[in-house]
Design a protein around this motif. Structure first.
Motif, PDB file in Angstrom:
ATOM      1  N   ALA A   1       9.907   5.640  13.556  1.00  0.00           N
ATOM      2  CA  ALA A   1      11.165   4.915  13.407  1.00  0.00           C
ATOM      3  C   ALA A   1      11.392   4.504  11.959  1.00  0.00           C
ATOM      4  CB  ALA A   1      11.174   3.685  14.315  1.00  0.00           C
ATOM      5  N   GLY A   2      10.305   4.220  11.232  1.00  0.00           N
ATOM      6  CA  GLY A   2      10.439   3.807   9.835  1.00  0.00           C
ATOM      7  C   GLY A   2      11.077   4.877   8.973  1.00  0.00           C
ATOM      8  N   HIS A   3      10.625   6.120   9.117  1.00  0.00           N
ATOM      9  CA  HIS A   3      11.223   7.207   8.346  1.00  0.00           C
ATOM     10  C   HIS A   3      12.690   7.408   8.714  1.00  0.00           C
ATOM     11  CE1 HIS A   3       7.190   9.391   7.270  1.00  0.00           C
ATOM     12  NE2 HIS A   3       7.347   8.245   6.632  1.00  0.00           N
ATOM     13  N   ALA A   4      12.990   7.258   9.992  1.00  0.00           N
ATOM     14  CA  ALA A   4      14.389   7.405  10.417  1.00  0.00           C
ATOM     15  C   ALA A   4      15.266   6.332   9.769  1.00  0.00           C
ATOM     16  CB  ALA A   4      14.474   7.332  11.938  1.00  0.00           C
ATOM     17  N   LEU A   5      14.756   5.105   9.694  1.00  0.00           N
ATOM     18  CA  LEU A   5      15.522   4.021   9.065  1.00  0.00           C
ATOM     19  C   LEU A   5      15.748   4.299   7.583  1.00  0.00           C
ATOM     20  CD1 LEU A   5      13.856   0.891  10.704  1.00  0.00           C
ATOM     21  CD2 LEU A   5      16.250   1.573  10.916  1.00  0.00           C
ATOM     22  N   GLU A   6      14.732   4.804   6.912  1.00  0.00           N
ATOM     23  CA  GLU A   6      14.894   5.151   5.498  1.00  0.00           C
ATOM     24  C   GLU A   6      15.957   6.226   5.315  1.00  0.00           C
ATOM     25  OE1 GLU A   6      11.019   4.991   2.957  1.00  0.00           O
ATOM     26  OE2 GLU A   6      10.444   5.716   4.933  1.00  0.00           O
ATOM     27  N   SER A   7      15.924   7.217   6.198  1.00  0.00           N
ATOM     28  CA  SER A   7      16.854   8.342   6.075  1.00  0.00           C
ATOM     29  C   SER A   7      18.299   7.915   6.318  1.00  0.00           C
ATOM     30  CB  SER A   7      16.464   9.456   7.053  1.00  0.00           C
ATOM     31  OG  SER A   7      17.325  10.556   6.936  1.00  0.00           O
ATOM     32  N   VAL A   8      18.533   7.145   7.381  1.00  0.00           N
ATOM     33  CA  VAL A   8      19.921   6.786   7.721  1.00  0.00           C
ATOM     34  C   VAL A   8      20.499   5.789   6.723  1.00  0.00           C
ATOM     35  CG1 VAL A   8      19.610   7.262  10.174  1.00  0.00           C
ATOM     36  CG2 VAL A   8      19.279   4.933   9.331  1.00  0.00           C
ATOM     37  N   THR A   9      19.638   5.082   6.002  1.00  0.00           N
ATOM     38  CA  THR A   9      20.120   4.174   4.956  1.00  0.00           C
ATOM     39  C   THR A   9      20.063   4.832   3.574  1.00  0.00           C
ATOM     40  OG1 THR A   9      17.913   3.170   4.776  1.00  0.00           O
ATOM     41  CG2 THR A   9      19.488   2.087   6.245  1.00  0.00           C
ATOM     42  N   HIS A  10      19.799   6.148   3.557  1.00  0.00           N
ATOM     43  CA  HIS A  10      19.820   6.949   2.329  1.00  0.00           C
ATOM     44  C   HIS A  10      18.846   6.418   1.269  1.00  0.00           C
ATOM     45  CE1 HIS A  10      23.265   9.035   4.023  1.00  0.00           C
ATOM     46  NE2 HIS A  10      23.843   7.874   4.233  1.00  0.00           N
ATOM     47  N   TYR A  11      17.733   5.855   1.717  1.00  0.00           N
ATOM     48  CA  TYR A  11      16.674   5.368   0.833  1.00  0.00           C
ATOM     49  C   TYR A  11      17.170   4.310  -0.152  1.00  0.00           C
ATOM     50  CZ  TYR A  11      14.646   9.677   2.647  1.00  0.00           C
ATOM     51  OH  TYR A  11      14.201  10.680   3.487  1.00  0.00           O
ATOM     52  N   ARG A  12      18.210   3.604   0.216  1.00  0.00           N
ATOM     53  CA  ARG A  12      18.801   2.606  -0.688  1.00  0.00           C
ATOM     54  C   ARG A  12      18.495   1.170  -0.268  1.00  0.00           C
ATOM     55  NH1 ARG A  12      23.145   4.693  -3.915  1.00  0.00           N
ATOM     56  NH2 ARG A  12      23.713   6.828  -3.369  1.00  0.00           N
ATOM     57  N   ARG A  13      18.314   0.947   1.024  1.00  0.00           N
ATOM     58  CA  ARG A  13      18.266  -0.427   1.520  1.00  0.00           C
ATOM     59  C   ARG A  13      16.852  -0.960   1.711  1.00  0.00           C
ATOM     60  NH1 ARG A  13      21.653  -2.770   6.757  1.00  0.00           N
ATOM     61  NH2 ARG A  13      20.887  -4.915   6.615  1.00  0.00           N
ATOM     62  N   LEU A  14      15.945  -0.107   2.190  1.00  0.00           N
ATOM     63  CA  LEU A  14      14.614  -0.560   2.588  1.00  0.00           C
ATOM     64  C   LEU A  14      13.533   0.062   1.712  1.00  0.00           C
ATOM     65  CD1 LEU A  14      14.982  -0.132   6.447  1.00  0.00           C
ATOM     66  CD2 LEU A  14      15.033  -2.299   5.195  1.00  0.00           C
ATOM     67  N   ARG A  15      12.528  -0.741   1.373  1.00  0.00           N
ATOM     68  CA  ARG A  15      11.309  -0.185   0.812  1.00  0.00           C
ATOM     69  C   ARG A  15      10.559   0.511   1.948  1.00  0.00           C
ATOM     70  NH1 ARG A  15      13.980  -1.830  -2.836  1.00  0.00           N
ATOM     71  NH2 ARG A  15      13.289  -3.022  -4.654  1.00  0.00           N
ATOM     72  N   HIS A  16       9.684   1.457   1.578  1.00  0.00           N
ATOM     73  CA  HIS A  16       8.971   2.200   2.619  1.00  0.00           C
ATOM     74  C   HIS A  16       8.186   1.255   3.529  1.00  0.00           C
ATOM     75  CE1 HIS A  16       6.681   5.253   4.676  1.00  0.00           C
ATOM     76  NE2 HIS A  16       5.548   4.711   4.254  1.00  0.00           N
ATOM     77  N   GLY A  17       7.482   0.306   2.945  1.00  0.00           N
ATOM     78  CA  GLY A  17       6.702  -0.626   3.751  1.00  0.00           C
ATOM     79  C   GLY A  17       7.567  -1.461   4.670  1.00  0.00           C
ATOM     80  N   GLU A  18       8.741  -1.842   4.207  1.00  0.00           N
ATOM     81  CA  GLU A  18       9.664  -2.601   5.057  1.00  0.00           C
ATOM     82  C   GLU A  18      10.119  -1.769   6.250  1.00  0.00           C
ATOM     83  OE1 GLU A  18      11.557  -5.291   1.391  1.00  0.00           O
ATOM     84  OE2 GLU A  18      12.559  -3.455   2.072  1.00  0.00           O
ATOM     85  N   ALA A  19      10.418  -0.490   5.992  1.00  0.00           N
ATOM     86  CA  ALA A  19      10.820   0.394   7.089  1.00  0.00           C
ATOM     87  C   ALA A  19       9.681   0.568   8.087  1.00  0.00           C
ATOM     88  CB  ALA A  19      11.247   1.749   6.526  1.00  0.00           C
ATOM     89  N   VAL A  20       8.452   0.670   7.591  1.00  0.00           N
ATOM     90  CA  VAL A  20       7.299   0.779   8.483  1.00  0.00           C
ATOM     91  C   VAL A  20       7.140  -0.483   9.322  1.00  0.00           C
ATOM     92  CG1 VAL A  20       4.763   0.910   8.530  1.00  0.00           C
ATOM     93  CG2 VAL A  20       6.079   2.469   7.079  1.00  0.00           C
TER      94      VAL A  20
END
Length: 275
Positions: free
Chosen positions: A248-267
């Motif tokens: 789910a973390g990678h999906a969140l990063e992708s749908v927010t275009h890597y602009r909103r979340l740091r990787h650790g936050e998405a995880v």
């Protein structure tokens, strides 16, 4: 004081992870201990170089270096092309070693360049974020993103050494430190109640970057990852436990275009979803 040394077994070789406060000035000795030859090429980012370039070049005077942008949106084939061209123009060969100095994106991108340049040359990671020190620099997974998904173009290319200096985290923004802590939480949940308890009980010391506790959580996380990777290097079975929170973390990063979340936050959000 001698650094903590954690040996990581891979199918091609066993490599050391060195963890201790104040390791950057000792880079020459550590590189020699790891068997790194004299043909060295360093790649970092402008952000990292602004903060740490002086201490790195003091340790490795005269080393050729290239700066490329960091951030997930720079983890691309275009960045790879720039690295390849620089290596070619500077005469890198199969006896050369690339030293990646930076966070997870630099480590992944530069690592994939090392895996593919001349069909693979030696790689050393000098991670400069907590997330990279506890996770992405260890284990040999490298790669870049594609417009259709994260890390779709990659390889398994274990480094010859990882040199993790918690002192370098003193300049890390609080948000980046916190993002890295979510990966430590992951290790605690999947493998170590004692690490999870240490994390909970030591948060003030962690955010104060106290050397002893930072060294302890980094070393504990690397030991867990080393054990998992030794048992399942290529993610056939057991290593998938390290992906807890990442689907789910990678999906969140992708749908927010890597602009909103740091990787650790998405995880972190991904772990909530998985739980």
């Amino acid at each position: 004081m001698q650094p903590t040394r954690i040996d990581v077994s891979s199918s091609s070789h066993t490599y050391p992870v060195f963890v201790a406060h104040g390791l950057i000035p000792k880079l020459p000795a550590l590189l020699s201990e790891a068997g790194v030859g004299p043909r060295r090429f360093l790649i970092s980012s402008p952000n990292v170089w602004k903060r740490h370039g002086d201490v790195v070049t003091d340790a490795l005077p005269g080393i050729k270096h290239l700066l490329v942008s960091d951030g997930e949106r720079s983890k691309t084939q275009q960045t790879l092309g720039r690295i390849y061209e620089w290596l070619i123009r500077n005469g890198a060969d199969r006896q050369s070693t690339i030293i990646a100095v930076g966070g997870g994106v630099i480590g992944d991108t530069v690592g994939f360049a090392a895996a593919t340049f001349l069909r693979g040359i030696a790689l050393v990671h000098v991670p400069t974020t907590l997330l990279a020190q506890v996770d992405s620099a260890v284990g040999g997974k490298v790669g870049v993103n594609h417009t259709l998904g994260k890390n779709l173009i990659g390889a398994f290319h274990p480094p010859v050494a990882v040199i993790a200096d918690p002192e370098i985290l003193d300049t890390l923004p609080r948000r980046e430190l916190r993002a890295g802590l979510y990966e430590v939480v992951k290790y605690g949940v999947i493998a170590s109640r004692s690490l999870f308890t240490l994390l909970v009980n030591s948060l003030p010391s962690i955010f104060a970057r106290e050397p002893s506790v930072m060294t302890e959580i980094i070393s504990a996380s690397c030991r867990i990852k080393a054990e998992v990777v030794a048992a399942d290097e290529r993610e056939g079975d057991r290593r998938r436990v390290l992906n807890f929170g990442h689907t789910a973390g990678h999906a969140l990063e992708s749908v927010t275009h890597y602009r909103r979340l740091r990787h650790g936050e998405a995880v972190a959000y991904g772990m909530l979803v998985a739980a």
